[in-house]
Design a protein around this motif. Sequence first.
Motif, mmCIF file in Angstrom:
data_model
loop_
_atom_site.group_PDB
_atom_site.id
_atom_site.type_symbol
_atom_site.label_atom_id
_atom_site.label_comp_id
_atom_site.label_asym_id
_atom_site.label_seq_id
_atom_site.Cartn_x
_atom_site.Cartn_y
_atom_site.Cartn_z
ATOM 1 N N VAL A 111 0.779 -1.224 0.021
ATOM 2 C CA VAL A 111 -0.061 0.008 0.044
ATOM 3 C C VAL A 111 0.862 1.238 0.116
ATOM 4 O O VAL A 111 1.774 1.315 0.845
ATOM 5 C CB VAL A 111 -0.911 0.114 1.270
ATOM 6 C CG1 VAL A 111 -1.846 1.012 1.257
ATOM 7 C CG2 VAL A 111 -1.800 -1.251 1.252
ATOM 8 N N LYS A 112 0.691 2.322 -0.908
ATOM 9 C CA LYS A 112 1.175 3.590 -1.001
ATOM 10 C C LYS A 112 0.215 4.577 0.060
ATOM 11 O O LYS A 112 -0.805 4.331 -0.055
ATOM 12 C CB LYS A 112 0.986 4.264 -2.388
ATOM 13 C CG LYS A 112 1.305 5.454 -2.399
ATOM 14 C CD LYS A 112 2.874 5.911 -2.365
ATOM 15 C CE LYS A 112 3.023 7.307 -2.645
ATOM 16 N NZ LYS A 112 4.481 7.753 -2.571
ATOM 17 N N LEU A 113 1.090 4.978 0.861
ATOM 18 C CA LEU A 113 0.501 5.747 1.915
ATOM 19 C C LEU A 113 0.941 7.293 1.833
ATOM 20 O O LEU A 113 1.994 7.518 1.446
ATOM 21 C CB LEU A 113 0.807 5.502 3.233
ATOM 22 C CG LEU A 113 0.753 4.044 3.736
ATOM 23 C CD1 LEU A 113 0.912 3.861 5.149
ATOM 24 C CD2 LEU A 113 -1.090 3.980 3.658
ATOM 25 N N LEU A 118 -4.625 -2.753 7.516
ATOM 26 C CA LEU A 118 -2.994 -2.923 7.115
ATOM 27 C C LEU A 118 -2.247 -2.562 7.974
ATOM 28 O O LEU A 118 -2.440 -2.019 9.061
ATOM 29 C CB LEU A 118 -2.826 -1.781 5.749
ATOM 30 C CG LEU A 118 -3.143 -0.348 6.144
ATOM 31 C CD1 LEU A 118 -1.931 0.275 6.403
ATOM 32 C CD2 LEU A 118 -3.496 0.456 4.548
ATOM 33 N N VAL A 119 -0.859 -2.917 7.875
ATOM 34 C CA VAL A 119 0.076 -2.738 8.999
ATOM 35 C C VAL A 119 1.214 -1.597 8.216
ATOM 36 O O VAL A 119 1.310 -1.637 7.065
ATOM 37 C CB VAL A 119 0.998 -3.891 9.333
ATOM 38 C CG1 VAL A 119 1.947 -3.945 10.205
ATOM 39 C CG2 VAL A 119 0.122 -5.128 9.556
ATOM 40 N N THR A 142 4.798 3.678 3.320
ATOM 41 C CA THR A 142 4.271 2.266 2.973
ATOM 42 C C THR A 142 3.416 1.488 4.099
ATOM 43 O O THR A 142 3.798 1.526 4.980
ATOM 44 C CB THR A 142 5.441 1.339 2.162
ATOM 45 O OG1 THR A 142 6.160 2.093 1.307
ATOM 46 C CG2 THR A 142 5.089 0.205 1.615
ATOM 47 N N GLY A 143 2.492 0.564 3.401
ATOM 48 C CA GLY A 143 1.973 -0.301 4.192
ATOM 49 C C GLY A 143 1.523 -1.818 3.767
ATOM 50 O O GLY A 143 2.134 -1.798 2.589
ATOM 51 N N TRP A 144 1.081 -2.763 4.392
ATOM 52 C CA TRP A 144 0.968 -4.031 3.622
ATOM 53 C C TRP A 144 -0.332 -4.562 4.278
ATOM 54 O O TRP A 144 -0.509 -4.612 5.628
ATOM 55 C CB TRP A 144 2.166 -5.098 3.984
ATOM 56 C CG TRP A 144 2.952 -4.742 5.377
ATOM 57 C CD1 TRP A 144 3.581 -4.058 5.736
ATOM 58 C CD2 TRP A 144 2.717 -6.077 6.261
ATOM 59 N NE1 TRP A 144 3.896 -4.440 7.076
ATOM 60 C CE2 TRP A 144 3.345 -5.332 7.286
ATOM 61 C CE3 TRP A 144 1.993 -7.147 6.125
ATOM 62 C CZ2 TRP A 144 3.534 -6.408 8.338
ATOM 63 C CZ3 TRP A 144 2.382 -7.959 7.498
ATOM 64 C CH2 TRP A 144 3.074 -7.652 8.534
ATOM 65 N N ALA A 191 6.979 -0.636 5.317
ATOM 66 C CA ALA A 191 7.014 -1.546 4.451
ATOM 67 C C ALA A 191 7.152 -3.131 5.110
ATOM 68 O O ALA A 191 7.669 -3.163 6.197
ATOM 69 C CB ALA A 191 8.040 -1.491 3.229
ATOM 70 N N PRO A 192 6.619 -4.015 4.383
ATOM 71 C CA PRO A 192 6.927 -5.378 5.140
ATOM 72 C C PRO A 192 8.257 -6.039 4.942
ATOM 73 O O PRO A 192 8.809 -5.820 3.996
ATOM 74 C CB PRO A 192 5.872 -6.382 4.378
ATOM 75 C CG PRO A 192 5.597 -5.841 2.994
ATOM 76 C CD PRO A 192 5.848 -4.308 3.227
#
Length: 735
Positions: free
Chosen positions: A60-62, A89-90, A80-82, A242-243
């Motif tokens: 995910v772009k935040l 999302l995290v 960034t997220g996931w 990011a993950p």
Amino acid sequence: MSLSKYAGMAGIWTMDSSSAPNAESSFGLETTEESVFDPDHRSLADPNDYRDGGKYRAIVKLQMRYEKQNPDDPAWAMGTGWLISPDTLVTAGHNVFSWAGGEEGLGRAVHIRCFIGYHGRDSVNSPIVQRRYAKTIVTTAEWLTAKDNRHRDVAFIQVDRPFEGNLRVFSYKPTPKVGDEMIGVVGYPADKSVVDKDGREEKGAMMYEMFNDIQYNLEDKKNNPLQMLKYRISTFGGQSGAPVIRKGANQTAIATHVYGSGDKNQASVIGKYGNDYDTLISVFTQGYPVAGVHEGINLVKPTSTTSGGAMTMTPHQALSKAPTFHSTGFLAEKQLSGEQAEGFIDVFKKITGVVTTVGKHALPIVSPLLGPVGGPVSAIAGAALGAIANACAESAMDGMVSPLTSTDRAAAGTMERAILAEASLQAVLKMENSAVTDKILSNMEKTYSHLAPNVKHIAPKLVPGLLSSANKITAKKNFMQREEELSRTLSRRPLRGNWAESSIGSNDFVDSMMQPTRPLEGEEAFFDGFGSILSTAFQVGKPLLREGAKFGFGLLSKALAESSFDAESAVDSQETQAAELVAKRALMGEAALQAVMKLNKSELAQLSLVNNQGDIHEEGFIDFVKTAAQKIGSVIKDTAPFVVKTVVPVVLDALAKPGTEQTHAKHLSTGTRTLRKSRSILSMVHDGTLKVSTLGPHEVMASLGRAKQPSTQGGITPVLRRVDSNEDLPVFQEL
């Protein structure tokens, strides 16, 4: 303030997405210092990887704005997220609560935009881009109260509505305390830029990835006092949140990237040495009482859901742990009226204990049909039910149930199909959570709920034959030791058997199953016929769960319920309860087989299995199914045909000749066993069922082949779109 005061606490707040300002072209606000190493091996992600179904679709772009940010400042922070579910999302804690921008920092985020498939301003009208607003935020209280608590730098965002499509959401597991493995970080770094069609430079517009072989030790407190995961992987501002991913077919995150320091970049970890993800996620739904307020943010003290943080869970573990299955969203449970005794979740939880050693599982039934022999016995029950289903399907055409005239015809392919069904179910129960797992479970739920017959009155007829089979299996010399020995496999060999693809059409699961296979050590003779068993299962065996069979089963069940055969003693016996349980497992196995047969090669390749220790299983999904099928088949090959050919006439003849069933039952019994009478402990009949849906309406309808939804306008049923319309995406403005 004492840090211990906030240990184990979480902060939660909501935001008003309706008042979010328009996006601007400046993204200069960065919140961390991160390191790009020489040489920089980051590479641009393949566009197919963030399209629907791609391995990075859940990245995910935040874009964030903060409470204390100057309203005249047009900049948006980036991160960034996931996704761990379509609506959750995290990300990094500092993306939602920033300590940058002065002594007190910028505070909590008040607007967060979340994109998947994003690849620059010019992509916002692309059908692969979806956008959501952050609705509710949860992060650790320790991060909210002290910027030095980098090990608590993690947050969870629940968006205003779920993302849609084949998301490939991430599973996660506790960060191992030591490691030497290939891991990577995937996100949107701000030191990489592109120029849009209007000639404007945009930072952090594109997704980049980098993997490296990393050695780490979380217990080295001397060099790593906060017990962060450290790695020499190039990152930059914008990739925070990011993950950190284990490289492999299955996407498993073991940490969340948060910042850099010197010669290493770092991540906050999951589990014992870091953050309990499951407990933090529970804050969204549990309604914990407010224990305090900090900076206008409510603080709560959630109850720990695990002893050591989030764990890699199979669907069995996730479903038995709670009535929620948090991988693609929470399973909504609702009470429905109807005649079916139990819903999918109820049955799913109970049938998982069939093969567990009695005494180590909370099954209130002690029967020879359960325990180590439960898997083979369930397959035998499936073969018998399959033959009955074939006979019932024919009888249902005439609207009545008649005595069976051709047992051989009804039994054709049922044993082979039942072997494969039980093997598929065993593999499904060991799957690691993923988007494909959710697809399988959703298909199983629909198939089972719509087509599973009521076996309450049929199960008593199966008891004598199943008991006889269980006793024979148990009597085999060193059965338990033999099962352990069968786990060893040899090198792959081609399968023998008549295989005609045209008989069922092209199917990736079938094609994969018919590839060269590892024989089980000690069962080489059985392996010679294994190819024939598989081809018979696919080409001759008919689905146990199908419309005609269900209707015929209904007629049969009604007739049996009205018959005079010693119903009371049978219903009250523990063996009958166990028989009903293994019969339901057989039905669930067929649902599992039908679900996995719908997967394509890409989806099959994404499936990973989890062993009893919580680690990734050494066997792939297809290999596991074939190994399990050989174990089951080698055990029941001599017993199942006897049960099928004997029990089926008993069941159907009972309709035409009431009173003769007891004679058949005595013939099938061991002669020494007496059926015990006792009150039923497990009640299989309820007034309603629990129904769940693991996929959103788009996926559910599409998987049914009816990608439609009701309309309130003139009865028109429009086709649902699989991607966003993008009408709500931002309009970028010049400064």
